[in-house]
Design an enzyme around this catalytic site. Structure first.
Site, mmCIF file in Angstrom:
data_model
loop_
_atom_site.group_PDB
_atom_site.id
_atom_site.type_symbol
_atom_site.label_atom_id
_atom_site.label_comp_id
_atom_site.label_asym_id
_atom_site.label_seq_id
_atom_site.Cartn_x
_atom_site.Cartn_y
_atom_site.Cartn_z
ATOM 1 N N VAL A 168 -13.267 -46.942 -9.704
ATOM 2 C CA VAL A 168 -14.676 -46.615 -9.937
ATOM 3 C C VAL A 168 -14.992 -45.215 -9.400
ATOM 4 O O VAL A 168 -15.705 -44.444 -10.050
ATOM 5 C CB VAL A 168 -15.616 -47.678 -9.311
ATOM 6 C CG1 VAL A 168 -17.070 -47.282 -9.453
ATOM 7 C CG2 VAL A 168 -15.373 -49.036 -9.957
ATOM 8 N N CYS A 169 -14.437 -44.871 -8.258
ATOM 9 C CA CYS A 169 -14.684 -43.546 -7.677
ATOM 10 C C CYS A 169 -14.138 -42.446 -8.581
ATOM 11 O O CYS A 169 -14.787 -41.418 -8.775
ATOM 12 C CB CYS A 169 -14.039 -43.444 -6.298
ATOM 13 S SG CYS A 169 -14.681 -44.626 -5.095
#
Length: 166
Positions: free
Chosen positions: A59-60
């Site tokens: 996600v990052c």
């Protein structure tokens, strides 16, 4: 304080929560060459600060790539990504992912950004996923503390805040 979980586990956020309308607190972080950088270095510019636990996770990475792609379209706006990753790892990741339109900084040394923006997850010593937009006068015009650390931020709201601030 904002309530944040990480993989469903409640996290204790250390520092002072920043709210829309606040004067943005200054901070010191490290660039990928270990040079100290502060918010004051971007004085007079609109800034979008994208905060991630680690650029080296799914996600990052997606969040960082998305804001990199959007940065080129935003005009005179500086997009900064801040994580606790070591500067060397950030530099490798940035090169491997062709990140050219944003600056990536490390808060690992002093957690100065983390404490000034209330995003230090005490239990993990990682930054809580969040987004801040700061106008050219240094006033915070948008904040989002993402309630679950494995979720994406609201990209459209953040980008709209930049467009109306710009």
């Amino acid at each position: 304080m904002a309530e944040v979980t990480f993989k469903g586990t409640p996290m204790t956020l250390v520092g002072k929560e920043v709210k829309t309308g606040d004067q943005a607190p200054d901070f010191k972080v490290l660039d990928n060459s270990l040079n100290e950088v502060s918010l004051a270095d971007y004085s007079g510019q609109v800034k979008l600060i994208s905060v991630v636990p680690s650029v080296d996770t799914g996600v990052c990475a997606e969040q960082t790539k998305r804001f990199n792609d959007e940065a080129e379209k935003l005009g005179n706006v500086k997009v900064l990504t801040i994580s606790m990753d070591l500067p060397f790892a950030q530099k490798r990741w940035k090169a491997a992912n062709d990140i050219q339109h944003i600056d990536i900084f490390s808060d690992h040394k002093d957690a100065d950004f983390a404490e000034n923006y209330g995003v230090l997850m005490q239990e993990l010593r990682l930054l809580a996923r969040s987004v801040f937009v700061i106008d050219s006068e240094g006033k915070v015009t948008y904040t989002e503390y993402v309630s679950e650390g494995t979720n994406h931020p609201n990209y459209e709201k953040a980008l709209e805040a930049v467009r109306t601030t710009n």
